[in-house]
Design a protein around this motif. Structure first.
Motif, PDB file in Angstrom:
ATOM      1  N   UNK A  10       6.852   2.297  66.071  1.00 49.23           N
ATOM      2  CA  UNK A  10       8.220   2.181  66.561  1.00 49.23           C
ATOM      3  C   UNK A  10       8.374   0.930  67.413  1.00 49.23           C
ATOM      4  N   UNK A  11       9.558   0.365  67.381  1.00 49.81           N
ATOM      5  CA  UNK A  11       9.883  -0.803  68.208  1.00 49.81           C
ATOM      6  C   UNK A  11      10.918  -0.376  69.249  1.00 49.81           C
ATOM      7  N   UNK A  12      10.540  -0.457  70.508  1.00 54.72           N
ATOM      8  CA  UNK A  12      11.457  -0.164  71.608  1.00 54.72           C
ATOM      9  C   UNK A  12      11.924  -1.488  72.197  1.00 54.72           C
ATOM     10  N   UNK A  13      13.201  -1.568  72.531  1.00 51.68           N
ATOM     11  CA  UNK A  13      13.702  -2.775  73.205  1.00 51.68           C
ATOM     12  C   UNK A  13      14.882  -2.422  74.095  1.00 51.68           C
ATOM     13  N   UNK A  14      15.091  -3.275  75.074  1.00 51.23           N
ATOM     14  CA  UNK A  14      16.212  -3.101  76.004  1.00 51.23           C
ATOM     15  C   UNK A  14      17.207  -4.215  75.721  1.00 51.23           C
ATOM     16  N   UNK A  15      18.434  -3.823  75.396  1.00 46.56           N
ATOM     17  CA  UNK A  15      19.477  -4.792  75.096  1.00 46.56           C
ATOM     18  C   UNK A  15      20.041  -5.435  76.354  1.00 46.56           C
ATOM     19  N   UNK A  16      20.905  -6.391  76.129  1.00 49.59           N
ATOM     20  CA  UNK A  16      21.575  -7.107  77.212  1.00 49.59           C
ATOM     21  C   UNK A  16      22.330  -6.154  78.146  1.00 49.59           C
ATOM     22  N   UNK A  17      22.800  -5.037  77.593  1.00 48.70           N
ATOM     23  CA  UNK A  17      23.544  -4.058  78.389  1.00 48.70           C
ATOM     24  C   UNK A  17      22.638  -3.117  79.190  1.00 48.70           C
ATOM     25  N   UNK A  18      21.311  -3.295  79.064  1.00 42.85           N
ATOM     26  CA  UNK A  18      20.360  -2.489  79.819  1.00 42.85           C
ATOM     27  C   UNK A  18      19.932  -1.206  79.127  1.00 42.85           C
ATOM     28  N   UNK A  42      22.367  -7.254  72.174  1.00 43.35           N
ATOM     29  CA  UNK A  42      21.959  -5.850  72.038  1.00 43.35           C
ATOM     30  C   UNK A  42      21.279  -5.591  70.696  1.00 43.35           C
ATOM     31  N   UNK A  43      20.884  -6.662  70.028  1.00 39.87           N
ATOM     32  CA  UNK A  43      20.262  -6.555  68.713  1.00 39.87           C
ATOM     33  C   UNK A  43      18.813  -7.011  68.759  1.00 39.87           C
ATOM     34  N   UNK A  44      18.056  -6.587  67.766  1.00 40.90           N
ATOM     35  CA  UNK A  44      16.658  -6.986  67.641  1.00 40.90           C
ATOM     36  C   UNK A  44      16.525  -7.843  66.382  1.00 40.90           C
ATOM     37  N   UNK A  45      16.025  -9.065  66.553  1.00 42.57           N
ATOM     38  CA  UNK A  45      15.902 -10.012  65.441  1.00 42.57           C
ATOM     39  C   UNK A  45      14.472 -10.035  64.920  1.00 42.57           C
ATOM     40  N   UNK A  46      14.322  -9.860  63.625  1.00 46.50           N
ATOM     41  CA  UNK A  46      13.023  -9.876  62.962  1.00 46.50           C
ATOM     42  C   UNK A  46      12.365 -11.257  63.134  1.00 46.50           C
ATOM     43  N   UNK A  47      11.055 -11.269  63.414  1.00 49.85           N
ATOM     44  CA  UNK A  47      10.385 -12.550  63.626  1.00 49.85           C
ATOM     45  C   UNK A  47      10.160 -13.347  62.339  1.00 49.85           C
ATOM     46  N   UNK A  48      10.313 -12.726  61.180  1.00 47.20           N
ATOM     47  CA  UNK A  48       9.968 -13.396  59.933  1.00 47.20           C
ATOM     48  C   UNK A  48      11.140 -14.174  59.328  1.00 47.20           C
ATOM     49  N   UNK A  49      12.203 -13.486  58.937  1.00 46.43           N
ATOM     50  CA  UNK A  49      13.358 -14.158  58.334  1.00 46.43           C
ATOM     51  C   UNK A  49      14.613 -14.080  59.201  1.00 46.43           C
ATOM     52  N   UNK A  50      14.459 -13.569  60.427  1.00 49.22           N
ATOM     53  CA  UNK A  50      15.527 -13.525  61.434  1.00 49.22           C
ATOM     54  C   UNK A  50      16.700 -12.617  61.084  1.00 49.22           C
ATOM     55  N   UNK A  51      16.434 -11.567  60.313  1.00 49.20           N
ATOM     56  CA  UNK A  51      17.461 -10.544  60.141  1.00 49.20           C
ATOM     57  C   UNK A  51      17.631  -9.855  61.494  1.00 49.20           C
TER      58      UNK A  51
END
Length: 79
Positions: A10-18, A42-51
């Motif tokens: 799983x990928x956890x991340x905190x967006x700009x809104x906290x 508030x989005x997560x960008x893939x490191x490979x093709x930047x989706x």
């Protein structure tokens, strides 16, 4: 942040809104690890093709494509 729970990555991340969000860590395009990606707003960008994926797992941006395919999404989990 990558975490392995319940036999899956799983990928956890905190967006700009906290707000903390959790997505299946593998990009549906070619399987890159989204946990190694970059948080943009508030989005997560893939490191490979930047989706870019929003907190609901929907692909919201493909840099080289005007129309996003309807199956371009990953699983999101409530945090």
């Amino acid at each position: 942040m990558a975490k392995d729970y319940f036999g899956q990555r799983l990928a956890f991340y905190r967006g700009e809104d906290g707000k903390v969000r959790c997505l299946d860590a593998f990009c549906p395009h070619l399987g890159a690890d989204l946990a190694a990606g970059t948080v943009i707003g508030n989005n997560l960008r893939c490191p490979f093709h930047h989706w870019s994926f929003d907190g609901d797992g929907q692909c919201v941006d493909i840099p080289y494509c005007d129309k996003i395919p309807p199956r371009a999404k990953t699983t999101a989990y409530e945090v």
